[in-house]
Design an enzyme around this catalytic site. Structure first.
Site, short mmCIF file in Angstrom:
data_model
loop_
_atom_site.label_atom_id
_atom_site.label_comp_id
_atom_site.label_asym_id
_atom_site.label_seq_id
_atom_site.Cartn_x
_atom_site.Cartn_y
_atom_site.Cartn_z
N LYS A 141 1.00 -1.26 0.12
CA LYS A 141 -0.53 0.17 -0.39
C LYS A 141 0.71 1.46 -0.12
CE LYS A 141 -4.15 -1.44 2.06
NZ LYS A 141 -4.51 -1.88 3.75
N GLY B 114 9.22 -4.40 7.26
CA GLY B 114 8.69 -5.02 7.55
C GLY B 114 8.87 -6.28 5.77
P1 AMP Z 1 4.40 -4.32 3.08
O1 AMP Z 1 4.49 -5.09 4.45
O2 AMP Z 1 4.10 -2.60 2.81
O3 AMP Z 1 6.04 -4.00 2.91
O4 AMP Z 1 3.36 -5.00 2.01
C1 AMP Z 1 4.43 -6.62 1.73
C2 AMP Z 1 3.06 -6.91 0.69
O5 AMP Z 1 2.61 -7.01 -0.11
C3 AMP Z 1 3.62 -8.83 0.67
O6 AMP Z 1 2.71 -9.55 1.19
C4 AMP Z 1 3.21 -9.00 -0.90
O7 AMP Z 1 2.49 -9.90 -0.76
C5 AMP Z 1 2.81 -7.75 -0.86
N1 AMP Z 1 2.34 -7.16 -2.33
C6 AMP Z 1 3.10 -7.37 -3.20
N2 AMP Z 1 2.73 -6.58 -4.85
C7 AMP Z 1 1.67 -7.56 -4.54
C8 AMP Z 1 0.42 -6.95 -5.32
N3 AMP Z 1 1.29 -6.73 -6.59
N4 AMP Z 1 -0.59 -6.85 -5.06
C9 AMP Z 1 -0.67 -7.17 -3.90
N5 AMP Z 1 -0.17 -7.52 -3.13
C10 AMP Z 1 1.19 -6.64 -3.13
#
Ligand code: AMP
Length: 395
Positions: free
Chosen positions: A197, A353
């Site tokens: 996000k 993260g």
């Molecule tokens: P964060 O905790 O903000 O680093 O987000 C990590 C998460 O983002 C992981 O669980 C990934 O699976 C997810 N993620 C990465 N790329 C995508 C995408 N294209 N669509 C949906 N989720 C994603």
């Protein structure tokens, strides 16, 4: 910054706030000892000088005295990692804890019971912190993972030690790693922000814009930017409330001479699942029923160039849904580019993260300059926030 180095702790008793909030399996066995290993350097340093150590930590989020979350479960593991037998006290404050700490001899270590058995810990209660302060002659904070919490043992207790409070070795490393990127980064400085996000990364992006030369945006964040620029994103993850922010950010970056790199092609799937059909397509031309789950090959080539040309690299967040093996290619490739660039002399920090989980999963730990042990604390550091646990040591 008061660090442990060049101080004489012989015959003195350290009260060390460690982060032993480790995962346990159904038989109360530690399944990941990273956090215990991370505290070893500080403990050894004090013991080798002829000091003794009183270790305080939390474990989980107990409601009252929950035996399942007793730190007694991890005493054997801590003993094994420290290579010496560690004592245990089934309280962490009050007469029993005071007596156990008082009996400690030079070279000995005692682990006290879970701090969060007392609600006063998370409430930052001053009397409780005063009670804790009785356990040691000096205070060491080595719990980076909780340094962003104003709790009794991480922050409030420091006020009872005047000058006698120190950054543990781990805390020192974490703080210096952030400084190395945010204040002293050799140029070109690159930030790679991925993950799901935009909304959770806004503060980091805004804080970093004055400090970096390049920004790679990856993962699910891409589609908010792509939609903002008029692209077709199909079913891809998108935060409609943040499309204006995305456009403003791109303008701001231009005025600050920061080059933003977005994927040009992506791997799309007809379902959010590892077994979905997949194909490569232009990032702005995703068919209605499909969604982008990974970076494409042309994108990876371009990102490789940027990574190889950078001297300082921060990586936060995966390039795709790396939990699905079939969509992990971009994240693995990026990890390998950063490894190569690090071997060629760049400084790389992986923090905050899921990128830490990805680096571990793909066995690239030893190839990065530094991997942060603190998720939330690292994120807040990158956001430019002052962490209460660190501020208390500097006060
Ligand atoms: P964060 O905790 O903000 O680093 O987000 C990590 C998460 O983002 C992981 O669980 C990934 O699976 C997810 N993620 C990465 N790329 C995508 C995408 N294209 N669509 C949906 N989720 C994603």
């Amino acid at each position: 910054m008061h660090t442990l180095t060049n101080n004489d702790f012989s015959g003195r008793k350290a009260l060390i706030r460690v982060d032993f909030n480790v995962p346990l399996d159904g038989n109360f066995q530690v399944t990941d000892s990273t956090r215990i290993l991370a505290a070893k350097e500080s403990i050894d340093y004090i013991l080798n000088q002829g000091g003794s150590c009183v270790l305080i930590s939390h474990l989980g989020r107990p409601k009252g005295k929950d035996a399942a979350l007793s730190l007694s479960h991890i005493v054997n593991k801590v003993s094994e990692i420290l290579g010496r037998s560690v004592l245990f006290c089934d309280d962490c404050v009050g007469p029993k804890a005071n007596a156990a700490a008082a009996e400690l001899n030079p070279g000995e270590v005692i682990l006290m019971e879970n701090l969060r058995y007392y609600p006063e810990e998370t409430a930052g209660d001053v009397d409780f912190a005063l009670g804790l302060s009785k356990l040691g002659d000096f205070y060491v904070n080595d719990a980076f993972g909780t340094a962003h919490r104003p709790h009794a043992s991480t922050t409030i207790v420091a006020q009872f030690f005047d000058e006698d409070k120190y950054f543990g070795k781990l805390l020192e490393k974490e703080v210096k790693a952030v400084q190395k990127v945010m204040e002293k980064g050799e140029k070109p400085v690159l930030a790679i922000l991925g993950g799901a996000k935009v909304s959770s990364k806004i503060t980091i992006i805004e804080n970093m814009l004055d400090k970096i030369d390049h920004l790679i945006i990856g993962g699910g964040m891409v589609y908010t930017f792509s939609k903002a620029m008029g692209g077709n994103i199909g079913q891809s993850i998108c935060e409609d409330d943040y499309t204006d922010f995305a456009l403003e950010l791109m303008d701001k970056a231009k005025t600050k001479n920061v080059k933003i790199h977005l994927p040009t092609d992506v791997i799309i799937a007809n379902d959010f699942s590892n077994n979905a059909n997949k194909k490569t397509c232009k990032v702005s031309e995703i068919p209605d029923d499909w969604q982008g789950l990974d970076a494409g090959p042309e994108t990876l080539k371009a990102f490789e160039q940027v990574v190889m040309n950078s001297k300082t690299i921060l990586w936060n967040g995966p390039l795709g849904v790396f939990e699905f093996e079939n969509f992990a290619t971009g994240t693995i490739a990026l990890g390998e580019y950063i490894s190569k660039s690090t071997a060629a002399g760049a400084y790389s920090l992986v923090g905050g993260g899921d990128s830490v989980a990805a680096v571990k999963q793909f066995g690239l730990q030893s190839k990065m300059s530094y991997i942060s042990t603190g998720g939330g604390a690292m994120l807040e550091s990158l956001e430019g926030k002052s962490l209460p646990g660190i501020a208390a040591l500097l006060a």
